[in-house]
Write a protein that holds these residues in place. Structure first.
Motif, PDB file in Angstrom:
ATOM      1  N   ARG A 147      43.662  35.858  35.322  1.00  0.00           N
ATOM      2  CA  ARG A 147      43.441  36.735  34.260  1.00  0.00           C
ATOM      3  C   ARG A 147      42.224  36.353  33.678  1.00  0.00           C
ATOM      4  O   ARG A 147      41.731  35.347  33.448  1.00  0.00           O
ATOM      5  CB  ARG A 147      44.128  37.002  33.613  1.00  0.00           C
ATOM      6  CG  ARG A 147      45.005  37.959  33.426  1.00  0.00           C
ATOM      7  CD  ARG A 147      46.058  38.405  32.111  1.00  0.00           C
ATOM      8  NE  ARG A 147      47.100  39.209  32.556  1.00  0.00           N
ATOM      9  CZ  ARG A 147      47.924  39.424  32.010  1.00  0.00           C
ATOM     10  NH1 ARG A 147      48.065  38.725  31.066  1.00  0.00           N
ATOM     11  NH2 ARG A 147      48.954  40.024  31.597  1.00  0.00           N
ATOM     12  N   PHE A 148      40.830  37.060  33.268  1.00  0.00           N
ATOM     13  CA  PHE A 148      39.216  36.029  33.082  1.00  0.00           C
ATOM     14  C   PHE A 148      38.962  36.941  31.606  1.00  0.00           C
ATOM     15  O   PHE A 148      39.245  38.183  31.188  1.00  0.00           O
ATOM     16  CB  PHE A 148      38.518  37.311  34.134  1.00  0.00           C
ATOM     17  CG  PHE A 148      38.789  37.038  35.411  1.00  0.00           C
ATOM     18  CD1 PHE A 148      37.834  35.589  36.094  1.00  0.00           C
ATOM     19  CD2 PHE A 148      38.712  37.459  36.292  1.00  0.00           C
ATOM     20  CE1 PHE A 148      38.193  34.566  37.219  1.00  0.00           C
ATOM     21  CE2 PHE A 148      39.522  36.944  37.918  1.00  0.00           C
ATOM     22  CZ  PHE A 148      39.616  35.574  38.130  1.00  0.00           C
ATOM     23  N   ALA A 180      34.623  29.430  36.393  1.00  0.00           N
ATOM     24  CA  ALA A 180      33.743  30.196  37.102  1.00  0.00           C
ATOM     25  C   ALA A 180      34.422  30.432  38.472  1.00  0.00           C
ATOM     26  O   ALA A 180      34.409  29.748  39.026  1.00  0.00           O
ATOM     27  CB  ALA A 180      32.003  30.594  37.240  1.00  0.00           C
ATOM     28  N   VAL A 181      33.907  32.353  39.147  1.00  0.00           N
ATOM     29  CA  VAL A 181      35.037  32.258  40.225  1.00  0.00           C
ATOM     30  C   VAL A 181      33.250  33.066  40.791  1.00  0.00           C
ATOM     31  O   VAL A 181      33.769  34.021  39.447  1.00  0.00           O
ATOM     32  CB  VAL A 181      36.613  33.335  40.603  1.00  0.00           C
ATOM     33  CG1 VAL A 181      36.761  33.711  42.166  1.00  0.00           C
ATOM     34  CG2 VAL A 181      37.463  32.423  39.809  1.00  0.00           C
ATOM     35  N   THR A 206      45.168  46.275  37.784  1.00  0.00           N
ATOM     36  CA  THR A 206      45.672  45.249  38.421  1.00  0.00           C
ATOM     37  C   THR A 206      46.061  43.912  37.283  1.00  0.00           C
ATOM     38  O   THR A 206      45.941  42.835  37.756  1.00  0.00           O
ATOM     39  CB  THR A 206      45.160  44.467  39.750  1.00  0.00           C
ATOM     40  OG1 THR A 206      43.559  44.405  39.285  1.00  0.00           O
ATOM     41  CG2 THR A 206      44.805  45.163  40.720  1.00  0.00           C
ATOM     42  N   ASP A 207      45.421  44.244  35.866  1.00  0.00           N
ATOM     43  CA  ASP A 207      46.197  43.812  35.130  1.00  0.00           C
ATOM     44  C   ASP A 207      45.251  42.050  35.588  1.00  0.00           C
ATOM     45  O   ASP A 207      45.710  40.897  35.192  1.00  0.00           O
ATOM     46  CB  ASP A 207      47.028  43.134  34.783  1.00  0.00           C
ATOM     47  CG  ASP A 207      47.839  42.568  33.236  1.00  0.00           C
ATOM     48  OD1 ASP A 207      47.633  43.035  32.404  1.00  0.00           O
ATOM     49  OD2 ASP A 207      48.889  41.596  33.445  1.00  0.00           O
ATOM     50  N   LEU A 208      44.015  42.472  35.674  1.00  0.00           N
ATOM     51  CA  LEU A 208      42.939  40.594  35.665  1.00  0.00           C
ATOM     52  C   LEU A 208      42.543  40.723  34.700  1.00  0.00           C
ATOM     53  O   LEU A 208      41.752  39.559  33.856  1.00  0.00           O
ATOM     54  CB  LEU A 208      41.642  41.627  36.557  1.00  0.00           C
ATOM     55  CG  LEU A 208      42.673  40.958  38.130  1.00  0.00           C
ATOM     56  CD1 LEU A 208      41.584  42.183  39.455  1.00  0.00           C
ATOM     57  CD2 LEU A 208      42.762  39.663  37.876  1.00  0.00           C
ATOM     58  N   LEU A 209      42.411  41.225  32.853  1.00  0.00           N
ATOM     59  CA  LEU A 209      41.984  41.038  32.025  1.00  0.00           C
ATOM     60  C   LEU A 209      42.529  40.336  30.608  1.00  0.00           C
ATOM     61  O   LEU A 209      43.107  40.925  30.363  1.00  0.00           O
ATOM     62  CB  LEU A 209      40.728  42.204  31.373  1.00  0.00           C
ATOM     63  CG  LEU A 209      40.169  42.652  32.119  1.00  0.00           C
ATOM     64  CD1 LEU A 209      39.296  43.974  31.792  1.00  0.00           C
ATOM     65  CD2 LEU A 209      38.499  42.297  32.637  1.00  0.00           C
ATOM     66  N   SER A 210      42.125  39.638  30.636  1.00  0.00           N
ATOM     67  CA  SER A 210      42.457  38.634  29.364  1.00  0.00           C
ATOM     68  C   SER A 210      42.175  40.021  27.657  1.00  0.00           C
ATOM     69  O   SER A 210      41.485  40.269  28.327  1.00  0.00           O
ATOM     70  CB  SER A 210      42.533  37.657  29.043  1.00  0.00           C
ATOM     71  OG  SER A 210      42.751  36.746  29.607  1.00  0.00           O
ATOM     72  N   ARG A 211      43.337  39.088  26.666  1.00  0.00           N
ATOM     73  CA  ARG A 211      43.350  40.219  25.940  1.00  0.00           C
ATOM     74  C   ARG A 211      41.522  39.723  25.034  1.00  0.00           C
ATOM     75  O   ARG A 211      41.400  38.788  25.019  1.00  0.00           O
ATOM     76  CB  ARG A 211      44.379  39.466  24.480  1.00  0.00           C
ATOM     77  CG  ARG A 211      44.038  40.702  23.200  1.00  0.00           C
ATOM     78  CD  ARG A 211      45.637  39.762  22.618  1.00  0.00           C
ATOM     79  NE  ARG A 211      46.657  40.328  22.989  1.00  0.00           N
ATOM     80  CZ  ARG A 211      47.330  40.772  22.457  1.00  0.00           C
ATOM     81  NH1 ARG A 211      46.779  42.258  21.485  1.00  0.00           N
ATOM     82  NH2 ARG A 211      48.665  42.019  22.981  1.00  0.00           N
ATOM     83  N   PHE A 222      30.858  29.279  24.679  1.00  0.00           N
ATOM     84  CA  PHE A 222      32.141  29.487  24.101  1.00  0.00           C
ATOM     85  C   PHE A 222      32.379  28.715  24.132  1.00  0.00           C
ATOM     86  O   PHE A 222      32.719  27.069  24.548  1.00  0.00           O
ATOM     87  CB  PHE A 222      31.403  30.210  26.321  1.00  0.00           C
ATOM     88  CG  PHE A 222      31.278  31.277  26.570  1.00  0.00           C
ATOM     89  CD1 PHE A 222      31.357  32.583  25.600  1.00  0.00           C
ATOM     90  CD2 PHE A 222      30.926  31.393  27.471  1.00  0.00           C
ATOM     91  CE1 PHE A 222      30.299  33.785  25.732  1.00  0.00           C
ATOM     92  CE2 PHE A 222      30.162  32.783  28.116  1.00  0.00           C
ATOM     93  CZ  PHE A 222      30.004  33.212  27.197  1.00  0.00           C
ATOM     94  N   THR A 223      33.970  28.957  24.007  1.00  0.00           N
ATOM     95  CA  THR A 223      35.301  27.773  23.556  1.00  0.00           C
ATOM     96  C   THR A 223      36.055  27.758  24.898  1.00  0.00           C
ATOM     97  O   THR A 223      36.305  28.210  24.253  1.00  0.00           O
ATOM     98  CB  THR A 223      35.646  27.984  22.007  1.00  0.00           C
ATOM     99  OG1 THR A 223      35.914  28.973  22.114  1.00  0.00           O
ATOM    100  CG2 THR A 223      34.287  27.354  20.911  1.00  0.00           C
ATOM    101  N   GLY A 224      35.061  27.885  25.983  1.00  0.00           N
ATOM    102  CA  GLY A 224      36.396  27.567  27.013  1.00  0.00           C
ATOM    103  C   GLY A 224      36.139  29.132  28.472  1.00  0.00           C
ATOM    104  O   GLY A 224      35.536  30.104  27.324  1.00  0.00           O
ATOM    105  N   GLY A 225      37.669  29.639  28.268  1.00  0.00           N
ATOM    106  CA  GLY A 225      37.558  30.883  29.066  1.00  0.00           C
ATOM    107  C   GLY A 225      37.724  30.447  30.550  1.00  0.00           C
ATOM    108  O   GLY A 225      35.911  30.077  30.861  1.00  0.00           O
TER     109      GLY A 225
END
Length: 195
Positions: free
Chosen positions: A113-114, A67-68, A138-143, A40-43
């Motif tokens: 957001r994850f 990471a959580v 709850t809008d926890l996901l990124s595009r 991955f390149t970040g996130g």
């Protein structure tokens, strides 16, 4: 149990004792990350049923920024903290000792957001559809977020969760284990930044 690849490749991870957790085998873990990465390149990653923290730590080793980790069991959280320290990810990790529903509520309240979400609950307690629906509400996901779900092959998950979370890949392993991978593709959310 070990980190498969990345900057901590080969590092041994401490497992959680007892029968409360069902660790992902190295073979399944390697296949999962080859399917979604492999690097991955970040996130931001969320390991919602942390156990030993192996999936979130693998994501960090392969390039995720932070990471959580969530687990409601005290012994599991202590092991996650040990593994985080052993991998030197103290400044890139947070551990929440909460059940999944409360953790999602708290993270949503903080505006998180994850990009990568790992759902690997103990087989006896499958709340997968409810957890996924809650993340969407709850809008926890990124595009473009990727959700990896490890589950029993007898647990039937839908091909799609509204709005626009689509099952991208599905595989079965070693008899009972199945992996479903979903991608979040919202039609229009405007510009957004990952906090």
């Amino acid at each position: 149990m070990r980190v498969i690849a990345g900057e901590n490749k080969g590092r041994t991870l401490k497992p959680v004792g007892g029968r409360l957790t069902r660790p992902t085998t190295d073979k399944v873990k390697e296949t999962i990350f080859n399917m979604i990465g492999p690097f991955f390149t970040g996130g931001r990653a969320l390991d919602l049923y942390g156990g030993s923290g192996a999936l979130g730590l693998e994501a960090l080793s392969r390039g995720a920024d932070v990471a959580v980790f969530v687990d409601k069991a005290g012994p599991a959280c202590r092991v996650i903290h040990e593994n985080i320290k052993n991998c030197r990810y103290d400044n890139r990790s947070a551990v929440l000792q909460l059940d999944a529903a409360r953790a999602l509520e708290r993270l949503a309240g903080e505006g998180k957001r994850f990009d990568y979400v790992f759902l690997d609950p103990p087989y006896a307690k499958q709340h997968l559809s409810k957890d996924i629906a809650r993340m969407l509400e709850t809008d926890l996901l990124s595009r473009g977020a990727v959700i990896v779900v490890e589950h029993e092959n007898t647990v039937l998950l839908p091909e799609r969760f509204e709005p626009n979370l689509i099952r991208w890949k599905y595989r079965t392993y070693q008899g009972k284990t199945a992996v479903s991978i979903y991608i979040f593709q919202p039609e229009d959310r405007g510009s957004e930044s990952v906090e």
